[in-house]
Motif scaffolding. Structure first.
Motif, PDB file in Angstrom:
ATOM      1  N   GLY A 269       0.786  -1.227   0.000  1.00 29.81           N
ATOM      2  CA  GLY A 269       0.000   0.000   0.000  1.00 29.81           C
ATOM      3  C   GLY A 269       0.814   1.272   0.000  1.00 29.81           C
ATOM      4  O   GLY A 269       0.255   2.373   0.104  1.00 29.81           O
ATOM      5  N   GLY A 270       2.125   1.153  -0.107  1.00 32.20           N
ATOM      6  CA  GLY A 270       2.969   2.336  -0.094  1.00 32.20           C
ATOM      7  C   GLY A 270       3.077   2.997   1.265  1.00 32.20           C
ATOM      8  O   GLY A 270       3.429   4.176   1.370  1.00 32.20           O
ATOM      9  N   ILE A 271       2.802   2.253   2.319  1.00 32.78           N
ATOM     10  CA  ILE A 271       2.893   2.772   3.683  1.00 32.78           C
ATOM     11  C   ILE A 271       4.318   2.560   4.190  1.00 32.78           C
ATOM     12  O   ILE A 271       4.860   1.460   4.065  1.00 32.78           O
ATOM     13  N   PRO A 272       4.953   3.583   4.756  1.00 28.46           N
ATOM     14  CA  PRO A 272       6.303   3.376   5.309  1.00 28.46           C
ATOM     15  C   PRO A 272       6.303   2.250   6.323  1.00 28.46           C
ATOM     16  O   PRO A 272       5.357   2.102   7.110  1.00 28.46           O
ATOM     17  N   VAL A 273       7.365   1.446   6.294  1.00 29.51           N
ATOM     18  CA  VAL A 273       7.424   0.278   7.159  1.00 29.51           C
ATOM     19  C   VAL A 273       7.279   0.658   8.625  1.00 29.51           C
ATOM     20  O   VAL A 273       6.680  -0.077   9.419  1.00 29.51           O
ATOM     21  N   GLY A 274       7.799   1.811   9.015  1.00 30.91           N
ATOM     22  CA  GLY A 274       7.691   2.238  10.406  1.00 30.91           C
ATOM     23  C   GLY A 274       6.251   2.497  10.818  1.00 30.91           C
ATOM     24  O   GLY A 274       5.835   2.139  11.927  1.00 30.91           O
ATOM     25  N   ILE A 275       5.478   3.111   9.922  1.00 32.33           N
ATOM     26  CA  ILE A 275       4.068   3.357  10.225  1.00 32.33           C
ATOM     27  C   ILE A 275       3.312   2.034  10.316  1.00 32.33           C
ATOM     28  O   ILE A 275       2.486   1.826  11.219  1.00 32.33           O
TER      29      ILE A 275
END
Length: 337
Positions: free
Chosen positions: A303-309
Motif C-alpha cells: 500500500g505504499g505505507i512506510p514500514v515504520g508506520i
C-alpha cells in the motif's frame, strides 16, 4: 520462519490446525495460573515487543537473514501457557493484516513458532536454572533456551514437510540446511532474549515469570549441626505497585521505537526458511496470500505505507488483542491457582 500458503497439503494443514487449536485451548486454561490483574498487561507488552522485534531481520549468512521467533522469550517473561497465547496473537495479526504467513498455514505456524519454541525453550530454561540460579543463571538459561528453540522449530518444520509437503524433498538435505541456518539465527535469538530478560531483571525482577522462586531460602544452623530453612523461596521483591505503570509505558515506548524507526534498517535479505526453500527447490510451491493486496501487506510495501508506520499499527493491534486475551484468561480472584 513464517510458512506461506501452498507448502503443505490439506491433511497436514488441517491436522496442524487441530494441534494448534488444542494447544491454545489448553493454554487459555493454564494461563489462569500465570496471569492476574497485575501481570496481564505484561503479556500484552511482551506480545507487542515480539511483533516489533520480528520486523528486525539481521544478516546471518551471505544473502540470508533471520529474525527473532520469541517463544522462549515469551515463556520466560510471562510463563509458558501465556507465552503460547502471546505467540498466537502475533502470528494471527501478521497473517491477517500483514500477509506474513499463510492463512491455511496458520496452524502450522502456531505449532512450530508457538508451541514448539515455547515448549523447547521453557524445557531448556528449567533444566539450566536447576543448576544455575541468580540473575546470571537466569540470563544464561535464557540465552541457551532461545538458542535451542530455533533449530528445534526448524527441524519440526522439516519433519512436517517430509510428511505432508507439496513438493518432494531430500529430508536429510533440508534438515541439514534448515538446522544449520537456524542454528545461526538461534545465536541471534539467544543474544536478543538474554539482553531483554537481563534488562527486565535489572529493573523489575518480579515481572520475570521464570525467575520466580529461584532465590535460595535462608537456612539457620543450630549448635548441634542441624539446619532449619526459614520460609520458602520467594521471587525478588517487587517495587511499589505504583511503579508498574511507568515500566509498562517505558516498554511500550521502546517497542514503538523499534517498530517505528529501527525497522527501516532491517536486512532486506530473505529469511532462513525462504532461503532454504529457494535453494532446495520448493520455494515455488508458495501460493498467493488471500490478503496480499491489503494496504498493510508486506508491512506496508503493497500500500505504499512506510514500514515504520505499518510497524506502529501492528504494535497497537497486537498490544490491544493480546492484552484483551490476557485479561480474559487471567485469574480474577487475584490469587494464582
Amino acid at each position: 520462519m513464517h510458512v506461506p500458503d501452498g507448502f503443505f497439503n490439506v491433511v497436514t494443514s488441517v491436522s496442524a490446525g487441530a494441534v494448534a487449536a488444542a494447544g491454545v485451548a489448553v493454554c487459555l486454561r493454564g494461563a489462569r495460573r500465570e496471569l492476574d490483574d497485575r501481570t496481564a498487561p505484561m503479556a500484552g507488552l511482551v506480545a507487542a515487543f515480539i511483533f516489533a522485534v520480528q520486523m528486525l531481520n539481521f544478516p546471518v549468512a551471505a544473502g540470508t537473514s533471520g529474525h527473532l521467533l520469541g517463544g522462549a522469550l515469551a515463556a520466560i517473561l510471562v510463563g509458558p501457557y501465556t507465552g503460547v497465547l502471546c505467540m498466537t496473537v502475533v502470528l494471527l495479526v501478521q497473517a491477517v493484516f500483514f500477509a506474513d504467513g499463510g492463512l491455511t498455514a496458520l496452524g502450522v505456524n502456531v505449532t512450530i513458532m508457538g508451541l514448539v519454541t515455547v515448549l523447547a525453550g521453557w524445557a531448556v530454561f528449567r533444566v539450566v536454572t536447576g543448576f544455575a540460579r541468580g540473575k546470571g543463571g537466569v540470563t544464561a538459561a535464557a540465552f541457551l533456551a532461545a538458542l535451542i528453540s530455533v533449530p528445534a522449530s526448524a527441524l519440526v518444520f522439516t519433519l512436517l514437510f517430509w510428511i505432508g509437503g507439496t513438493a518432494p524433498i531430500s529430508v536429510g538435505a533440508v534438515a541439514a540446511a534448515m538446522g544449520g541456518v537456524h542454528l545461526l539465527i538461534g545465536i541471534g535469538e539467544g543474544v536478543i532474549t538474554a539482553v531483554t530478560v537481563g534488562a527486565v531483571l535489572a529493573v523489575r525482577p518480579d515481572l520475570v515469570y521464570g525467575a520466580r522462586g529461584l532465590a535460595k531460602p535462608l537456612v539457620l544452623r543450630g549448635a548441634d549441626g542441624g539446619s532449619t530453612p526459614v520460609g520458602a523461596p520467594e521471587p525478588a521483591a517487587a517495587p511499589a505497585g505504583g511503579r508498574l505503570k511507568p515500566f509498562l509505558l517505558g516498554g511500550v515506548g521502546v517497542t514503538l521505537l523499534l517498530a517505528g524507526l529501527v525497522s527501516f534498517v532491517a536486512s532486506p535479505d530473505p529469511d532462513g526458511l525462504e532461503a532454504v526453500a529457494e535453494n532446495q527447490g520448493f520455494g515455488e510451491q508458495a501460493g498467493e496470500h488471500a490478503f496480499g493486496g491489503w494496504a498493510l501487506a508486506d508491512y506496508g510495501e503493497v500500500g505504499g505505507i512506510p514500514v515504520g508506520i505499518a510497524g506502529i499499527i501492528g504494535v497497537g493491534l497486537v498490544l490491544l488483542i493480546a492484552g484483551a486475551v490476557a485479561f480474559a484468561a487471567r485469574n480474577r480472584d487475584g490469587v494464582r491457582a
